[in-house]
Design a protein around this motif. Structure first.
Motif, PDB file in Angstrom:
ATOM      1  N   THR A 223      13.567   1.566  -2.806  1.00 40.00           N
ATOM      2  CA  THR A 223      12.892   2.137  -3.973  1.00 40.00           C
ATOM      3  C   THR A 223      13.821   3.048  -4.759  1.00 40.00           C
ATOM      4  O   THR A 223      13.850   3.014  -5.995  1.00 40.00           O
ATOM      5  N   LEU A 224      14.610   3.852  -4.035  1.00 43.72           N
ATOM      6  CA  LEU A 224      15.523   4.764  -4.716  1.00 43.72           C
ATOM      7  C   LEU A 224      16.613   3.980  -5.454  1.00 43.72           C
ATOM      8  O   LEU A 224      16.992   4.319  -6.567  1.00 43.72           O
ATOM      9  N   LEU A 225      17.081   2.892  -4.823  1.00 49.08           N
ATOM     10  CA  LEU A 225      18.071   2.057  -5.519  1.00 49.08           C
ATOM     11  C   LEU A 225      17.477   1.441  -6.782  1.00 49.08           C
ATOM     12  O   LEU A 225      18.156   1.274  -7.791  1.00 49.08           O
ATOM     13  N   MET A 226      16.186   1.104  -6.728  1.00 50.19           N
ATOM     14  CA  MET A 226      15.536   0.519  -7.907  1.00 50.19           C
ATOM     15  C   MET A 226      15.516   1.533  -9.060  1.00 50.19           C
ATOM     16  O   MET A 226      15.678   1.157 -10.224  1.00 50.19           O
ATOM     17  N   ILE A 227      15.322   2.816  -8.724  1.00 56.91           N
ATOM     18  CA  ILE A 227      15.363   3.835  -9.783  1.00 56.91           C
ATOM     19  C   ILE A 227      16.732   3.861 -10.429  1.00 56.91           C
ATOM     20  O   ILE A 227      16.873   3.871 -11.656  1.00 56.91           O
ATOM     21  N   ILE A 228      17.769   3.826  -9.584  1.00 56.46           N
ATOM     22  CA  ILE A 228      19.129   3.867 -10.116  1.00 56.46           C
ATOM     23  C   ILE A 228      19.376   2.640 -10.993  1.00 56.46           C
ATOM     24  O   ILE A 228      19.903   2.744 -12.103  1.00 56.46           O
TER      25      ILE A 228
END
Lengths: 536, 301
Positions: A223-228
């Protein structure tokens, strides 16, 4: 035992025996006890930073309107307070410090299964924490999204979100690898005769925790990678103006972040489960129920995440299903409380600092848990959702629960860690200040939350002033208590500690304090009729 | 009678949950402290090893289970009507925008305050263009998120005349804590008169409409007062000190400067403001629109 000790050839783990001396000897050590201590120092430092940020917030909120800094600074401060406290203090918390220090000792192992991977996890932790901290000083100013990084705000804000998110991502890997290490350690390295249902209950709680770390953390990582990706490549996952769905973010975030609450609290429960029998000199009541309830919490805990989203516009069906599941997870927690209290019945109780903190834990955890019930129920949740009531509730669980268990654990294993005692009176005073300050700080937040004070507010309506002022003074008492505790533990060397100062029965109390490098001279064993808590 | 039709049910659920909780909190704490006193090592030097008791374990699994199911039930029955809107409810559109609430009545009339008639069902259709907000009226015990790109709603019947706070509870950026307004509950006649007197969507200049649509006016006032940043009033033609690539210089606010500060806000930054305070509007406000904005700014000196 005594005879053996007098001509003990093995030096303590605190003595440098390898190639390096001093700091380098610590930084290159794969000894689980040293790694545990390094985590402890790091966590204490981050906790202190988080506390200072908390005090800064309480100062600003002393009166309505702007006092010492503006709203942008406030939004940055509550964000980094959350990121530091959640990702670098309570999530690694008890598992990283006492999982490392005590777990191998308690199951009769020489180390964890993968000592070098363990040191690597520590470095990942340091790296992740450094990146998260650096986010404060790089780019367009400190991130201002809250630790939850809710989209689409986290996609649109110009502040330095990517670094903070990436820091959390790296910290996640540290958590996964530690969990994996512990699972393998418990499966493969228990002492002869120690079946799973003869394992002490702190290891049991770590076992349940480790499975959550391994299975849930990857989801938040993705999920955090998706934000990036969304911020850099403009891929529309979550921001509706790019074609994304902001509710999808909340689901993905809470699928990890709710179980993460159990990553924090399960080891805390485990510590309390060790301390009570030791100071009551009584076999734990309901061993199996406690062990299984840890697994129950870990597994049911996966299916309650959307109770963070009752007001998000989810369907009515989704809301009541998650409400029902949420109430089910309350039951195993209640079981533990009943078993702890019953363990005191007809015991022979010595109220030493670790036990005092355990009592404090039970009381604060009950308030935290019970105020959670009105957050789990639909109608009542709607009113208090995203208010100061929620802030009070989770601080009662995460600080009153995990924090007090952490303090209890330090006071409990400190003699084993350093081979020294601390001043009992001073330790008791630290409890008085911490406990009083804690309640004065957070209880008023329940009340102003019920009155309608929203969370994450830089400024507020005048009717909430008194509550905020009480909280400020509570915060001051709490800080005094924390300082007393640091002085008690680290200011000067206490008297030499015996091997077993409290009369505990688990393996770590049978070896010298501090333990030798390889823990056990003679491998311990549990006989067929022996259990982990055989008090006479 | 509560301020809204939901107050009674919600408060009953609170009382049941808090009542049961308080009973157990006091009970367990008392028993625990009694044990600590009674079985203190001074009074009770030799612990008695008690065997596990399946009946006890069974009891304290089932009793809490029944109690929490009861709490679930009361929570559900008070909640369920919140999602069933009566057909004759008056529809009002709520527009949440950083950091202002706007209420749009039938016929497109807009008001910054939520005025509703007494004892009539009102349905709020929630709408956001930027980020997530949440509309909270504590006195009515209702709250629902305002999510961009999603439809959400809430409804209520106000039962007591008066004025109540309206707040935003999902963090939405810089001035989140200032995103508040009032709801005024008035008699039906008063409501009708108020609605009639509410001006039609005003014939505002195009430039101002664009400024409001993009919530520029959330930070920059048009009357000379300071909200977050410089007011638009008297801005055009003014001399400002700015920092460009780390060096300070003086500029006159002209067409070119306004374009730069909207599309590349951090390039020429007015002294005293941090970087990143304002986001770029490139791709959001077109150059054509910007020309209208500049025309408007020239008029408010």
């Amino acid at each position: 035992m005594t005879e053996e000790k007098t001509h003990h050839p093995e030096p303590s783990y605190l003595v440098d025996t390898g190639k390096y001396k001093g700091l380098m000897a610590w930084l290159t050590s794969t000894d689980h006890k040293r790694i545990g201590l390094m985590y402890m120092y790091a966590i204490m430092v981050f906790f202190s930073v988080g506390v200072i940020l908390g005090v800064l917030m309480r100062m600003e909120l002393y009166w309505p309107g702007q006092q010492i800094y503006g709203p942008q600074a406030y939004n940055g401060i509550f964000t980094i307070h959350g990121i530091i406290m959640i990702f670098t203090v309570v999530i690694p918390g008890l598992a990283a410090v006492f999982g490392n220090f005590s777990l191998p000792l308690m199951i009769g192992a020489k180390d964890v299964a993968f000592p070098r991977l363990n040191l690597f996890s520590f470095y990942l932790y340091v790296l992740g924490a450094a990146i998260a901290l650096a986010s404060q000083f790089m780019g367009n100013g400190p991130p201002d999204t809250g630790w939850t990084f809710y989209a689409p705000y986290s996609i649109q804000t110009q502040t330095n979100v990517v670094a903070a998110v990436f820091g959390a991502f790296v910290l996640g890997f540290s958590s996964i690898l530690t969990g994996l290490n512990f699972i393998v350690t418990m499966h493969r390295m228990r002492a002869p005769g120690m079946t799973f249902f003869k394992m002490p209950l702190f290891p049991w709680s770590l076992y349940a925790t480790a499975w959550i770390q391994v299975l849930a953390t990857p989801i938040v990582g993705i999920t955090l990678l998706m934000i990036i990706a969304e911020r850099w490549l403009r891929i529309g996952f979550f921001d509706p103006s790019l074609g994304g769905d902001p509710i999808l973010y909340q689901h993905l975030f809470w699928i990890y972040s709710h179980p993460a609450v159990y990553i924090m609290i399960l080891p805390a429960m485990g510590v309390i489960t060790e301390i009570i029998p030791t100071f009551a000199l009584r076999r734990i009541f309901g061993y199996k129920a406690i062990a299984i309830s840890s697994l129950a919490i870990a597994s049911v805990g996966y299916f309650v995440w959307a109770h963070h989203m009752y007001t998000s516009g989810m369907s009515t069906t989704a809301r009541w299903v998650f409400s029902l599941l949420t109430f089910l997870v309350a039951v195993p927690s209640a079981i533990k409380v009943f078993n702890w209290v019953t363990t005191m019945y007809k015991g022979s109780i010595s109220v030493k600092p670790p036990f005092l903190f355990a009592l404090g834990f039970i009381f604060l955890f009950m308030i935290g848990g019970m105020t959670g019930l009105s957050l789990g129920a639909l109608a009542t949740n709607i009113h208090v959702h995203d208010t100061a009531y929620v802030v009070a509730h989770f601080h009662y669980i995460v600080f009153g629960g995990v924090g007090f268990a952490f303090f209890a654990a330090i006071y409990y294993w400190y003699p084993k860690m350093y081979g020294r005692m601390y001043n009992i009176k001073m330790a008791n005073w630290s409890f008085v200040f911490l406990f009083t300050g804690f309640n004065l700080l957070y209880f008023p937040q329940f009340i102003i939350g019920m009155m309608g004070m929203p969370r994450r507010y830089f400024d507020y309506l005048p009717q909430f002033t008194f509550g905020h002022q009480l909280s400020f003074w509570g915060g001051i008492l709490l800080v005094i208590g924390f300082v007393i505790m640091l002085i008690t533990l680290f200011s000067k060397k206490g008297a030499k500690a015996p091997d077993n100062p409290w009369g505990g029965r688990t393996f770590e109390w049978n070896i010298p304090s501090p333990p030798p490098v390889e823990n056990f001279d003679i491998m311990p064993e549990l006989g067929v009729n022996e259990g982990p808590y055989d008090y006479k | 009678m509560g301020a809204s039709n939901f107050v009674e049910g919600v408060d009953l659920a609170f009382k049941i949950i808090f009542g049961i909780s308080l009973f157990f909190l006091v009970g367990i704490t008392t028993v625990m402290l009694y044990f600590v006193y009674r079985y203190n090592r001074k009074r009770h030097p030799q612990a008695v090893q008690i065997k596990d008791n399946n009946f006890l374990e069974f009891t304290w699994i089932t009793v809490p289970l029944i109690l929490v199911l009861l709490m679930f039930y009361y929570g559900y029955v008070a909640f369920s009507p919140m999602r069933n809107v009566p057909k004759d409810a008056i529809p009002i559109t709520v527009i949440g925008k950083m950091w202002v609430w706007t209420f749009e009545y039938e016929g497109g009339k807009q008001s910054p305050v939520l005025v509703v008639p007494l004892n009539k069902a009102v349905k709020l259709n929630l709408h956001s263009d930027d980020v997530i907000h949440s509309l909270y009226i504590p006195a009515f015990r209702i709250k629902e998120d305002v999510v961009p790109g999603k439809k959400n709603y809430m409804w209520f019947i106000a039962q007591q005349p008066g004025e109540y706070d309206v707040l935003c509870t999902v963090y939405c950026g810089l001035r989140h804590s200032y995103m508040e307004t009032k709801t005024r509950v008035v008699s039906e006649e008063e409501y009708a008169a108020w609605l009639k007197a509410l001006p039609e969507k005003s014939a505002e200049p195009d430039g101002l409409v664009i400024l409001k649509k993009n919530a520029c006016t959330g930070c920059h006032s048009i009357d000379g007062s300071k909200i977050v940043s410089t007011s638009f009033k008297g801005l055009y033609g003014k001399t400002e000190k700015v920092v460009t690539n780390g060096t300070e210089r003086s500029i006159t606010v002209d067409d070119e400067y306004i374009m730069t500060s909207v599309y590349d806000p951090d390039k020429d930054l007015v002294v005293g403001y941090p970087k990143g305070l304002m986001k770029t509007y490139r791709g959001i406000v077109t150059e054509d629109e910007m020309n209208k904005v500049i025309d408007y700014l020239k008029t408010i000196k």
